[in-house]
Design an enzyme around this catalytic site. Structure first.
Site, mmCIF file in Angstrom:
data_model
loop_
_atom_site.group_PDB
_atom_site.id
_atom_site.type_symbol
_atom_site.label_atom_id
_atom_site.label_comp_id
_atom_site.label_asym_id
_atom_site.label_seq_id
_atom_site.Cartn_x
_atom_site.Cartn_y
_atom_site.Cartn_z
ATOM 1 N N CYS A 1 0.817 -1.217 0.000
ATOM 2 C CA CYS A 1 0.000 0.000 0.000
ATOM 3 C C CYS A 1 0.852 1.269 0.000
ATOM 4 C CB CYS A 1 -0.945 -0.003 1.193
ATOM 5 S SG CYS A 1 -1.735 -1.594 1.435
ATOM 6 N N HIS B 1 -8.924 3.955 -1.579
ATOM 7 C CA HIS B 1 -7.548 3.487 -1.412
ATOM 8 C C HIS B 1 -7.134 2.584 -2.574
ATOM 9 C CE1 HIS B 1 -3.876 2.084 0.206
ATOM 10 N NE2 HIS B 1 -4.315 1.147 1.005
ATOM 11 N N ILE C 1 -12.360 -0.802 -1.509
ATOM 12 C CA ILE C 1 -11.625 -1.341 -2.659
ATOM 13 C C ILE C 1 -11.852 -0.359 -3.807
ATOM 14 C CG2 ILE C 1 -11.615 -3.234 -4.332
ATOM 15 C CD1 ILE C 1 -12.423 -5.048 -1.853
#
Lengths: 166, 393
Positions: free
Chosen positions: B84, B337, B211
Protein backbone atom coordinates in the site's frame (compact mmCIF):
# COMPACT_ATOMS: atom_id res chain seq x y z
CA UNK A 1 -19.64 -16.32 -10.53
CA UNK A 2 -21.80 -19.09 -12.00
CA UNK A 3 -24.42 -16.55 -12.99
CA UNK A 4 -21.74 -14.44 -14.61
CA UNK A 5 -20.45 -17.47 -16.52
CA UNK A 6 -23.95 -18.24 -17.81
CA UNK A 7 -24.46 -14.62 -18.86
CA UNK A 8 -21.15 -14.63 -20.72
CA UNK A 9 -21.94 -17.84 -22.54
CA UNK A 10 -25.26 -16.38 -23.61
CA UNK A 11 -23.60 -13.16 -24.74
CA UNK A 12 -20.91 -15.04 -26.66
CA UNK A 13 -23.61 -16.85 -28.54
CA UNK A 14 -25.71 -13.73 -29.18
CA UNK A 15 -23.08 -11.03 -29.71
CA UNK A 16 -19.96 -13.02 -30.44
CA UNK A 17 -17.90 -11.90 -27.40
CA UNK A 18 -17.47 -12.82 -23.68
CA UNK A 19 -18.91 -9.53 -22.50
CA UNK A 20 -21.19 -8.24 -19.79
CA UNK A 21 -22.71 -4.92 -18.78
CA UNK A 22 -21.58 -3.68 -15.35
CA UNK A 23 -24.66 -3.59 -13.11
CA UNK A 24 -23.85 -0.28 -11.45
CA UNK A 25 -22.37 1.78 -14.26
CA UNK A 26 -23.96 0.17 -17.29
CA UNK A 27 -20.57 0.03 -18.99
CA UNK A 28 -19.32 -2.77 -21.23
CA UNK A 29 -16.81 -5.25 -19.73
CA UNK A 30 -14.83 -8.06 -21.35
CA UNK A 31 -14.73 -11.05 -18.98
CA UNK A 32 -11.32 -12.75 -18.96
CA UNK A 33 -11.45 -16.24 -20.45
CA UNK A 34 -8.11 -17.26 -18.85
CA UNK A 35 -8.56 -18.23 -15.23
CA UNK A 36 -5.43 -18.42 -13.04
CA UNK A 37 -5.22 -20.96 -10.22
CA UNK A 38 -2.31 -20.63 -7.80
CA UNK A 39 -0.97 -23.13 -5.27
CA UNK A 40 2.52 -22.56 -3.90
CA UNK A 41 5.00 -25.28 -2.95
CA UNK A 42 7.06 -23.97 0.00
CA UNK A 43 10.33 -25.53 1.24
CA UNK A 44 10.20 -26.58 4.93
CA UNK A 45 13.21 -28.91 4.81
CA UNK A 46 15.32 -26.77 7.15
CA UNK A 47 12.62 -26.39 9.79
CA UNK A 48 11.48 -30.00 9.60
CA UNK A 49 11.98 -30.62 13.39
CA UNK A 50 9.27 -28.04 14.05
CA UNK A 51 6.74 -30.22 12.22
CA UNK A 52 8.09 -33.42 13.78
CA UNK A 53 7.68 -31.78 17.19
CA UNK A 54 4.04 -30.98 16.48
CA UNK A 55 3.44 -34.65 15.69
CA UNK A 56 4.49 -35.36 19.30
CA UNK A 57 2.36 -32.54 20.66
CA UNK A 58 5.39 -30.29 21.25
CA UNK A 59 6.17 -26.76 20.18
CA UNK A 60 9.87 -26.63 19.33
CA UNK A 61 11.90 -23.88 17.78
CA UNK A 62 15.46 -22.83 16.99
CA UNK A 63 17.97 -21.27 19.38
CA UNK A 64 21.39 -20.03 18.30
CA UNK A 65 24.11 -22.15 19.91
CA UNK A 66 26.51 -19.22 19.91
CA UNK A 67 24.45 -16.29 21.24
CA UNK A 68 21.42 -18.04 22.65
CA UNK A 69 18.93 -16.01 20.61
CA UNK A 70 15.57 -17.72 20.47
CA UNK A 71 13.53 -17.56 17.24
CA UNK A 72 9.85 -18.06 16.60
CA UNK A 73 8.89 -18.81 13.90
CA UNK A 74 11.99 -21.04 13.75
CA UNK A 75 14.70 -20.05 11.29
CA UNK A 76 17.78 -21.74 9.90
CA UNK A 77 20.26 -18.90 10.30
CA UNK A 78 21.13 -16.51 13.12
CA UNK A 79 21.62 -13.01 11.70
CA UNK A 80 23.10 -11.76 15.01
CA UNK A 81 26.22 -13.93 14.78
CA UNK A 82 25.89 -14.84 11.09
CA UNK A 83 26.08 -18.42 12.16
CA UNK A 84 23.83 -21.36 11.32
CA UNK A 85 24.60 -23.57 14.30
CA UNK A 86 21.14 -23.90 15.79
CA UNK A 87 19.75 -26.15 18.46
CA UNK A 88 16.11 -27.16 18.64
CA UNK A 89 14.52 -26.34 21.98
CA UNK A 90 11.08 -27.06 23.35
CA UNK A 91 8.94 -24.04 24.25
CA UNK A 92 6.75 -23.98 27.34
CA UNK A 93 3.30 -23.99 25.89
CA UNK A 94 1.90 -21.20 28.05
CA UNK A 95 1.80 -17.47 27.93
CA UNK A 96 -0.22 -14.27 27.99
CA UNK A 97 -2.78 -13.08 25.44
CA UNK A 98 -1.59 -9.81 23.86
CA UNK A 99 -4.25 -9.10 21.24
CA UNK A 100 -6.99 -10.68 19.17
CA UNK A 101 -9.50 -10.18 16.37
CA UNK A 102 -12.47 -12.12 15.07
CA UNK A 103 -12.41 -12.59 11.31
CA UNK A 104 -16.01 -12.29 10.10
CA UNK A 105 -15.37 -11.62 6.41
CA UNK A 106 -13.18 -14.57 5.44
CA UNK A 107 -11.04 -15.20 2.37
CA UNK A 108 -12.70 -17.68 -0.04
CA UNK A 109 -10.02 -20.25 0.85
CA UNK A 110 -11.33 -20.18 4.46
CA UNK A 111 -15.01 -20.22 3.48
CA UNK A 112 -15.57 -23.63 5.11
CA UNK A 113 -14.88 -22.15 8.54
CA UNK A 114 -17.22 -20.12 10.75
CA UNK A 115 -15.85 -16.74 11.89
CA UNK A 116 -12.58 -17.50 13.68
CA UNK A 117 -10.53 -15.71 16.31
CA UNK A 118 -6.89 -14.92 15.58
CA UNK A 119 -4.73 -13.95 18.53
CA UNK A 120 -1.14 -13.20 19.44
CA UNK A 121 0.26 -14.47 22.73
CA UNK A 122 3.61 -13.91 24.38
CA UNK A 123 4.90 -17.27 25.57
CA UNK A 124 6.66 -17.52 28.92
CA UNK A 125 9.90 -18.25 27.04
CA UNK A 126 9.72 -14.72 25.58
CA UNK A 127 8.72 -15.35 21.97
CA UNK A 128 5.33 -14.43 20.55
CA UNK A 129 3.01 -16.67 18.57
CA UNK A 130 0.11 -15.95 16.22
CA UNK A 131 -2.62 -18.60 16.10
CA UNK A 132 -6.32 -19.26 16.25
CA UNK A 133 -7.87 -18.88 19.69
CA UNK A 134 -10.30 -21.60 20.73
CA UNK A 135 -13.61 -20.75 22.40
CA UNK A 136 -15.83 -17.72 22.80
CA UNK A 137 -13.82 -14.55 22.07
CA UNK A 138 -16.20 -12.51 24.23
CA UNK A 139 -15.07 -14.45 27.31
CA UNK A 140 -11.37 -13.65 26.96
CA UNK A 141 -9.40 -10.55 27.84
CA UNK A 142 -6.06 -9.15 26.76
CA UNK A 143 -3.57 -10.00 29.52
CA UNK A 144 -5.08 -13.35 30.48
CA UNK A 145 -3.24 -16.69 30.48
CA UNK A 146 -3.45 -18.95 27.45
CA UNK A 147 -1.87 -22.29 26.53
CA UNK A 148 -0.87 -23.81 23.22
CA UNK A 149 -2.47 -27.03 22.04
CA UNK A 150 -1.90 -29.00 18.89
CA UNK A 151 -4.92 -30.35 17.13
CA UNK A 152 -6.07 -31.56 13.77
CA UNK A 153 -7.61 -29.03 11.41
CA UNK A 154 -10.79 -29.52 9.39
CA UNK A 155 -8.57 -29.93 6.32
CA UNK A 156 -6.88 -32.87 8.08
CA UNK A 157 -3.47 -31.43 9.04
CA UNK A 158 -1.92 -30.71 12.43
CA UNK A 159 -1.65 -27.13 13.66
CA UNK A 160 -1.12 -25.32 16.94
CA UNK A 161 -3.84 -23.18 18.51
CA UNK A 162 -4.25 -21.01 21.59
CA UNK A 163 -6.64 -22.08 24.34
CA UNK A 164 -7.69 -19.84 27.25
CA UNK A 165 -6.60 -21.06 30.70
CA UNK A 166 -9.56 -20.89 33.08
CA UNK B 1 23.07 16.74 -8.82
CA UNK B 2 20.14 18.69 -7.47
CA UNK B 3 20.05 19.38 -3.75
CA UNK B 4 16.33 20.16 -3.88
CA UNK B 5 13.50 18.49 -5.76
CA UNK B 6 10.13 20.11 -6.53
CA UNK B 7 6.69 18.94 -7.52
CA UNK B 8 5.76 21.16 -10.48
CA UNK B 9 2.61 19.45 -11.71
CA UNK B 10 -0.19 17.21 -10.45
CA UNK B 11 -3.00 15.05 -11.81
CA UNK B 12 -5.70 13.01 -10.10
CA UNK B 13 -8.46 10.80 -11.47
CA UNK B 14 -11.82 10.40 -9.82
CA UNK B 15 -11.45 7.53 -7.33
CA UNK B 16 -14.09 4.84 -7.03
CA UNK B 17 -15.61 2.11 -9.17
CA UNK B 18 -14.03 3.01 -12.50
CA UNK B 19 -15.50 0.34 -14.72
CA UNK B 20 -16.05 3.08 -17.27
CA UNK B 21 -12.36 3.04 -18.30
CA UNK B 22 -9.52 0.54 -18.73
CA UNK B 23 -6.15 0.82 -16.98
CA UNK B 24 -4.25 3.11 -19.41
CA UNK B 25 -7.34 5.31 -19.87
CA UNK B 26 -7.53 5.71 -16.09
CA UNK B 27 -3.79 6.51 -15.93
CA UNK B 28 -4.17 9.16 -18.62
CA UNK B 29 -6.76 10.95 -16.46
CA UNK B 30 -3.88 11.64 -14.04
CA UNK B 31 -0.98 11.96 -16.50
CA UNK B 32 -2.59 14.55 -18.80
CA UNK B 33 -3.36 17.15 -16.09
CA UNK B 34 0.07 16.51 -14.54
CA UNK B 35 1.82 17.31 -17.84
CA UNK B 36 -0.52 20.28 -18.44
CA UNK B 37 -0.04 21.82 -15.01
CA UNK B 38 3.74 21.34 -15.12
CA UNK B 39 3.78 22.75 -18.65
CA UNK B 40 6.10 20.01 -19.89
CA UNK B 41 5.99 17.68 -22.89
CA UNK B 42 6.50 13.92 -22.87
CA UNK B 43 9.91 14.48 -24.48
CA UNK B 44 10.99 16.52 -21.43
CA UNK B 45 10.47 13.53 -19.11
CA UNK B 46 13.84 11.86 -18.39
CA UNK B 47 12.51 8.95 -16.40
CA UNK B 48 9.18 7.71 -15.07
CA UNK B 49 8.12 5.47 -12.22
CA UNK B 50 4.87 3.59 -11.73
CA UNK B 51 3.62 2.63 -8.28
CA UNK B 52 1.34 -0.36 -8.79
CA UNK B 53 0.80 -3.43 -6.63
CA UNK B 54 -1.17 -5.30 -9.28
CA UNK B 55 -2.27 -8.96 -9.11
CA UNK B 56 -5.98 -8.11 -9.16
CA UNK B 57 -5.65 -6.29 -12.48
CA UNK B 58 -4.81 -7.87 -15.81
CA UNK B 59 -1.87 -5.76 -17.02
CA UNK B 60 1.50 -6.34 -15.33
CA UNK B 61 3.94 -4.30 -17.46
CA UNK B 62 2.24 -1.00 -16.66
CA UNK B 63 5.24 1.27 -17.50
CA UNK B 64 5.42 -0.23 -21.00
CA UNK B 65 1.69 0.01 -21.40
CA UNK B 66 1.98 3.71 -20.61
CA UNK B 67 5.01 4.13 -22.91
CA UNK B 68 2.68 2.99 -25.66
CA UNK B 69 -0.52 4.77 -24.62
CA UNK B 70 0.95 8.07 -23.42
CA UNK B 71 3.94 8.46 -25.78
CA UNK B 72 6.58 7.98 -23.10
CA UNK B 73 8.88 5.57 -25.03
CA UNK B 74 11.85 5.19 -25.13
CA UNK B 75 12.55 6.88 -21.77
CA UNK B 76 13.62 4.76 -18.81
CA UNK B 77 11.05 3.51 -16.34
CA UNK B 78 10.24 0.97 -13.67
CA UNK B 79 7.31 -0.37 -11.70
CA UNK B 80 7.62 -0.13 -7.92
CA UNK B 81 5.85 -2.36 -5.42
CA UNK B 82 5.78 -1.71 -1.67
CA UNK B 83 2.24 -2.93 -1.03
CA UNK B 84 0.00 0.00 0.00
CA UNK B 85 3.07 2.28 0.09
CA UNK B 86 3.89 1.66 -3.58
CA UNK B 87 2.89 5.25 -4.42
CA UNK B 88 5.25 6.99 -2.05
CA UNK B 89 7.94 4.39 -2.86
CA UNK B 90 7.61 5.47 -6.51
CA UNK B 91 8.05 9.10 -5.42
CA UNK B 92 11.15 7.99 -3.48
CA UNK B 93 12.66 6.55 -6.68
CA UNK B 94 11.96 9.74 -8.64
CA UNK B 95 13.21 11.96 -5.82
CA UNK B 96 16.52 10.11 -5.47
CA UNK B 97 16.95 9.94 -9.26
CA UNK B 98 16.80 13.74 -9.46
CA UNK B 99 18.83 14.31 -6.29
CA UNK B 100 21.63 12.12 -7.61
CA UNK B 101 21.68 13.93 -10.96
CA UNK B 102 20.31 10.94 -12.87
CA UNK B 103 17.34 12.93 -14.17
CA UNK B 104 15.96 16.47 -14.30
CA UNK B 105 12.29 15.69 -14.77
CA UNK B 106 10.52 12.57 -13.55
CA UNK B 107 6.90 11.57 -13.96
CA UNK B 108 5.54 9.52 -11.05
CA UNK B 109 2.30 7.64 -11.63
CA UNK B 110 0.42 5.72 -8.98
CA UNK B 111 -2.37 3.51 -10.28
CA UNK B 112 -4.51 0.62 -9.21
CA UNK B 113 -7.47 -0.99 -10.90
CA UNK B 114 -8.58 -3.30 -8.11
CA UNK B 115 -12.10 -3.85 -9.35
CA UNK B 116 -10.95 -5.89 -12.35
CA UNK B 117 -11.26 -8.77 -9.86
CA UNK B 118 -14.29 -9.65 -7.73
CA UNK B 119 -14.21 -8.67 -4.02
CA UNK B 120 -13.63 -12.21 -2.63
CA UNK B 121 -10.51 -12.56 -4.79
CA UNK B 122 -9.24 -9.21 -3.50
CA UNK B 123 -9.87 -10.25 0.14
CA UNK B 124 -7.92 -13.43 -0.58
CA UNK B 125 -5.02 -11.55 -2.20
CA UNK B 126 -4.68 -8.74 0.37
CA UNK B 127 -4.75 -11.23 3.26
CA UNK B 128 -1.51 -12.61 1.84
CA UNK B 129 0.29 -9.28 2.34
CA UNK B 130 1.33 -10.36 5.86
CA UNK B 131 3.71 -13.26 6.46
CA UNK B 132 2.31 -15.76 4.00
CA UNK B 133 3.03 -19.01 5.81
CA UNK B 134 2.87 -18.08 9.49
CA UNK B 135 -0.10 -15.72 9.30
CA UNK B 136 -2.20 -16.35 6.19
CA UNK B 137 -1.77 -20.00 5.20
CA UNK B 138 -2.72 -21.42 8.59
CA UNK B 139 -4.71 -18.68 10.28
CA UNK B 140 -6.54 -16.95 7.42
CA UNK B 141 -5.73 -13.40 8.42
CA UNK B 142 -7.34 -10.73 6.32
CA UNK B 143 -6.11 -7.19 5.93
CA UNK B 144 -8.71 -5.74 8.29
CA UNK B 145 -7.73 -8.57 10.67
CA UNK B 146 -4.08 -7.56 10.93
CA UNK B 147 -4.94 -3.98 11.80
CA UNK B 148 -7.82 -5.08 14.03
CA UNK B 149 -5.21 -6.73 16.26
CA UNK B 150 -3.61 -3.29 16.55
CA UNK B 151 -7.03 -1.80 17.26
CA UNK B 152 -7.70 -4.33 20.04
CA UNK B 153 -4.30 -3.81 21.66
CA UNK B 154 -4.73 -0.02 21.55
CA UNK B 155 -8.17 -0.30 23.18
CA UNK B 156 -6.78 -2.55 25.92
CA UNK B 157 -3.80 -0.31 26.64
CA UNK B 158 -5.34 3.15 26.43
CA UNK B 159 -9.07 2.64 26.96
CA UNK B 160 -10.14 3.67 23.46
CA UNK B 161 -13.55 2.43 22.33
CA UNK B 162 -15.21 1.40 19.09
CA UNK B 163 -17.03 4.73 19.26
CA UNK B 164 -13.69 6.56 19.32
CA UNK B 165 -12.65 4.70 16.18
CA UNK B 166 -15.97 5.63 14.55
CA UNK B 167 -15.09 9.31 15.04
CA UNK B 168 -12.18 8.92 12.61
CA UNK B 169 -14.54 7.62 9.93
CA UNK B 170 -17.01 10.44 10.61
CA UNK B 171 -14.25 13.06 10.16
CA UNK B 172 -12.88 11.53 6.99
CA UNK B 173 -16.34 11.20 5.42
CA UNK B 174 -17.05 14.82 6.40
CA UNK B 175 -14.09 15.96 4.30
CA UNK B 176 -14.53 13.29 1.62
CA UNK B 177 -17.96 14.81 0.94
CA UNK B 178 -16.16 18.03 -0.05
CA UNK B 179 -13.63 16.34 -2.34
CA UNK B 180 -14.90 15.89 -5.93
CA UNK B 181 -12.30 13.14 -6.52
CA UNK B 182 -13.41 11.01 -3.55
CA UNK B 183 -15.07 7.61 -3.82
CA UNK B 184 -17.59 8.38 -1.05
CA UNK B 185 -18.99 11.89 -1.06
CA UNK B 186 -21.43 11.34 1.76
CA UNK B 187 -21.26 12.45 5.37
CA UNK B 188 -21.96 9.77 7.97
CA UNK B 189 -22.64 9.78 11.71
CA UNK B 190 -21.30 7.61 14.51
CA UNK B 191 -24.37 5.38 14.38
CA UNK B 192 -23.73 4.56 10.72
CA UNK B 193 -20.34 3.19 11.71
CA UNK B 194 -21.46 1.41 14.88
CA UNK B 195 -24.44 -0.25 13.20
CA UNK B 196 -22.49 -1.50 10.18
CA UNK B 197 -21.62 -5.21 10.09
CA UNK B 198 -18.40 -6.56 11.61
CA UNK B 199 -15.59 -7.27 9.16
CA UNK B 200 -12.85 -8.12 11.68
CA UNK B 201 -13.76 -7.26 15.29
CA UNK B 202 -13.44 -4.50 16.48
CA UNK B 203 -13.63 -3.14 12.92
CA UNK B 204 -16.92 -2.80 11.15
CA UNK B 205 -17.56 -2.01 7.48
CA UNK B 206 -17.32 1.74 8.09
CA UNK B 207 -13.99 1.39 9.92
CA UNK B 208 -12.45 0.10 6.68
CA UNK B 209 -11.13 1.83 3.58
CA UNK B 210 -12.81 0.59 0.39
CA UNK B 211 -11.63 -1.34 -2.66
CA UNK B 212 -10.87 1.38 -5.17
CA UNK B 213 -9.84 2.11 -8.75
CA UNK B 214 -7.84 5.29 -9.21
CA UNK B 215 -4.76 7.05 -10.50
CA UNK B 216 -2.66 10.01 -9.40
CA UNK B 217 0.44 11.58 -10.94
CA UNK B 218 3.06 14.17 -10.07
CA UNK B 219 5.88 15.71 -12.10
CA UNK B 220 9.12 16.03 -10.12
CA UNK B 221 11.81 18.49 -11.24
CA UNK B 222 15.34 19.50 -10.33
CA UNK B 223 16.05 22.82 -8.62
CA UNK B 224 17.50 24.21 -11.86
CA UNK B 225 14.39 23.34 -13.87
CA UNK B 226 11.92 24.34 -11.13
CA UNK B 227 13.39 27.78 -10.44
CA UNK B 228 11.22 29.51 -13.05
CA UNK B 229 8.08 27.51 -12.31
CA UNK B 230 5.49 29.50 -10.39
CA UNK B 231 3.27 26.82 -8.81
CA UNK B 232 5.47 24.31 -7.04
CA UNK B 233 6.18 22.69 -3.71
CA UNK B 234 9.45 21.16 -2.51
CA UNK B 235 10.19 17.75 -1.06
CA UNK B 236 11.88 18.79 2.17
CA UNK B 237 12.70 15.31 3.37
CA UNK B 238 11.76 11.67 3.33
CA UNK B 239 12.07 9.01 5.98
CA UNK B 240 11.64 5.34 5.13
CA UNK B 241 11.24 2.44 7.54
CA UNK B 242 10.73 -1.31 7.30
CA UNK B 243 9.00 -3.60 9.78
CA UNK B 244 8.99 -7.36 10.37
CA UNK B 245 6.87 -9.63 8.19
CA UNK B 246 5.18 -11.27 11.18
CA UNK B 247 3.23 -9.17 13.65
CA UNK B 248 4.41 -11.62 16.31
CA UNK B 249 7.99 -10.42 15.82
CA UNK B 250 7.04 -6.92 17.06
CA UNK B 251 7.26 -5.68 20.66
CA UNK B 252 3.98 -3.85 20.90
CA UNK B 253 0.75 -3.53 18.93
CA UNK B 254 0.03 0.12 19.61
CA UNK B 255 2.72 1.52 17.29
CA UNK B 256 4.22 0.69 13.90
CA UNK B 257 8.01 0.72 14.43
CA UNK B 258 8.56 1.35 10.70
CA UNK B 259 6.38 4.46 10.93
CA UNK B 260 7.95 5.83 14.13
CA UNK B 261 11.36 5.38 12.56
CA UNK B 262 10.37 6.92 9.20
CA UNK B 263 8.77 9.94 10.90
CA UNK B 264 11.81 10.53 13.08
CA UNK B 265 14.10 10.32 10.05
CA UNK B 266 11.92 12.71 8.05
CA UNK B 267 11.78 15.30 10.86
CA UNK B 268 15.52 15.13 11.48
CA UNK B 269 16.34 15.55 7.78
CA UNK B 270 13.94 18.50 7.53
CA UNK B 271 15.44 20.09 10.64
CA UNK B 272 12.15 19.89 12.54
CA UNK B 273 12.08 19.71 16.33
CA UNK B 274 11.07 16.21 17.49
CA UNK B 275 9.32 17.46 20.63
CA UNK B 276 6.33 19.11 18.97
CA UNK B 277 6.80 18.69 15.21
CA UNK B 278 3.12 19.47 14.51
CA UNK B 279 3.85 23.11 15.34
CA UNK B 280 5.93 23.26 12.15
CA UNK B 281 3.21 21.73 9.94
CA UNK B 282 -0.07 23.00 8.51
CA UNK B 283 -1.59 19.55 8.15
CA UNK B 284 -1.01 15.93 7.24
CA UNK B 285 -2.23 12.96 5.31
CA UNK B 286 -1.82 9.72 7.23
CA UNK B 287 -2.48 6.14 6.16
CA UNK B 288 -6.01 5.51 7.51
CA UNK B 289 -6.55 2.14 5.83
CA UNK B 290 -8.70 1.56 8.94
CA UNK B 291 -9.84 3.93 11.67
CA UNK B 292 -7.55 2.78 14.51
CA UNK B 293 -4.36 3.09 12.44
CA UNK B 294 -5.12 6.80 11.89
CA UNK B 295 -5.00 7.30 15.67
CA UNK B 296 -1.80 5.25 15.92
CA UNK B 297 -0.36 7.37 13.08
CA UNK B 298 -0.97 10.54 15.14
CA UNK B 299 1.32 9.05 17.77
CA UNK B 300 3.92 7.57 15.41
CA UNK B 301 4.14 11.00 13.69
CA UNK B 302 4.43 12.69 17.11
CA UNK B 303 1.33 14.86 16.74
CA UNK B 304 0.79 13.96 20.42
CA UNK B 305 2.27 11.74 23.11
CA UNK B 306 1.77 7.96 23.25
CA UNK B 307 -1.77 7.12 24.31
CA UNK B 308 -3.07 10.60 23.54
CA UNK B 309 -4.00 9.97 19.89
CA UNK B 310 -7.50 9.01 20.94
CA UNK B 311 -7.82 12.37 22.74
CA UNK B 312 -7.01 14.20 19.50
CA UNK B 313 -9.95 12.62 17.69
CA UNK B 314 -12.29 12.97 20.71
CA UNK B 315 -11.49 16.68 20.91
CA UNK B 316 -11.72 17.12 17.10
CA UNK B 317 -8.11 18.34 17.06
CA UNK B 318 -7.52 16.83 13.61
CA UNK B 319 -10.29 18.83 11.93
CA UNK B 320 -9.44 22.15 10.24
CA UNK B 321 -8.90 24.66 13.04
CA UNK B 322 -7.59 22.03 15.46
CA UNK B 323 -4.02 21.20 16.46
CA UNK B 324 -3.29 19.63 13.06
CA UNK B 325 -5.81 18.91 10.27
CA UNK B 326 -5.45 15.28 9.11
CA UNK B 327 -6.87 13.63 5.99
CA UNK B 328 -8.99 16.58 4.99
CA UNK B 329 -9.26 15.11 1.49
CA UNK B 330 -11.30 12.24 2.98
CA UNK B 331 -8.28 10.01 3.62
CA UNK B 332 -8.14 6.44 2.43
CA UNK B 333 -11.43 5.89 4.25
CA UNK B 334 -13.64 8.18 2.16
CA UNK B 335 -11.46 9.25 -0.77
CA UNK B 336 -10.70 5.59 -1.45
CA UNK B 337 -7.55 3.49 -1.41
CA UNK B 338 -6.33 2.41 -4.85
CA UNK B 339 -3.22 0.72 -3.38
CA UNK B 340 -0.48 2.01 -5.73
CA UNK B 341 -2.09 5.43 -6.22
CA UNK B 342 -2.54 6.35 -2.54
CA UNK B 343 0.99 7.66 -1.86
CA UNK B 344 0.92 9.79 -5.01
CA UNK B 345 -2.57 11.03 -4.17
CA UNK B 346 -1.21 12.20 -0.80
CA UNK B 347 1.48 14.20 -2.66
CA UNK B 348 -1.20 15.75 -4.88
CA UNK B 349 -3.06 16.76 -1.72
CA UNK B 350 0.11 18.29 -0.18
CA UNK B 351 0.52 20.38 -3.37
CA UNK B 352 -3.10 21.53 -3.37
CA UNK B 353 -3.13 22.38 0.33
CA UNK B 354 0.19 24.21 0.40
CA UNK B 355 -0.72 26.25 -2.70
CA UNK B 356 -4.21 26.89 -1.26
CA UNK B 357 -5.90 25.19 -4.21
CA UNK B 358 -8.08 22.78 -2.21
CA UNK B 359 -11.83 22.74 -2.80
CA UNK B 360 -14.24 24.83 -0.74
CA UNK B 361 -14.65 23.72 2.87
CA UNK B 362 -11.50 21.64 3.00
CA UNK B 363 -8.65 24.15 2.70
CA UNK B 364 -6.36 24.31 5.73
CA UNK B 365 -4.80 27.59 6.88
CA UNK B 366 -1.29 27.65 5.47
CA UNK B 367 0.97 29.44 7.96
CA UNK B 368 4.07 27.27 8.28
CA UNK B 369 4.19 26.17 4.64
CA UNK B 370 4.78 22.50 5.47
CA UNK B 371 2.67 19.35 4.96
CA UNK B 372 3.40 15.78 6.03
CA UNK B 373 2.36 12.54 4.33
CA UNK B 374 2.55 9.10 5.96
CA UNK B 375 2.08 6.12 3.63
CA UNK B 376 2.20 2.59 5.04
CA UNK B 377 2.58 -0.65 3.08
CA UNK B 378 1.46 -4.04 4.34
CA UNK B 379 0.86 -4.41 8.06
CA UNK B 380 3.50 -1.79 8.81
CA UNK B 381 6.03 -3.51 6.58
CA UNK B 382 7.04 -0.32 4.79
CA UNK B 383 6.47 3.27 5.85
CA UNK B 384 7.31 6.33 3.81
CA UNK B 385 7.01 9.70 5.54
CA UNK B 386 7.51 12.70 3.28
CA UNK B 387 7.54 16.34 4.31
CA UNK B 388 6.67 18.90 1.65
CA UNK B 389 7.23 22.65 1.85
CA UNK B 390 6.52 25.92 0.05
CA UNK B 391 10.12 27.03 0.59
CA UNK B 392 13.09 24.88 -0.32
CA UNK B 393 15.55 23.89 2.38
Amino acid sequence: MDELRKAIEKNMEEFGFPVTIDERLGTLQWVDMRELRLRYVICIENIMPFFEGMREGKLITTKCKKCGRLFFPPQKDCPSCRDSEMEWVELKKEGVLETLTVIFVRPPSFADYDPYTVAIAKLDDGVKITAWLKGDPQKVKVGQRVKVEISRRKEGYLMYELVPVE
Amino acid sequence: MSENVAIIGIGHSKFGTRKDVNLPELAWEAIKPALDSANVEQKDIDFYVVGNAGMWSSEAAVPSLMAEYADLAPKGSMRVEAACASGNAAIRVGYTAIKSGGADIVLVLGIEKMQESPNPTIIELIGRFGSYFWEFENFGLTFPGYYAMYGTAYMAKYGATEEDYAKVAVKNHYYGAKNPYAQFRKEIDIDTVLKSPYIAWPFKLFDCSPITDGAAAVILASEEFAKDVEDKIWILSQGVGTGTANLSRRDDFTTLPSASYAAEQAYKKAGIDLDAPWKYLDGANVHDCFTAPEIIAYEDCRFCKRGEGVELIREEQTYIGGRIPVNIDGGLKAKGHPIGATGVSQAVEAYKQLLSQAEKGRQADIKNGRWLTHNVGGTGHFTYVTIYGLEKR
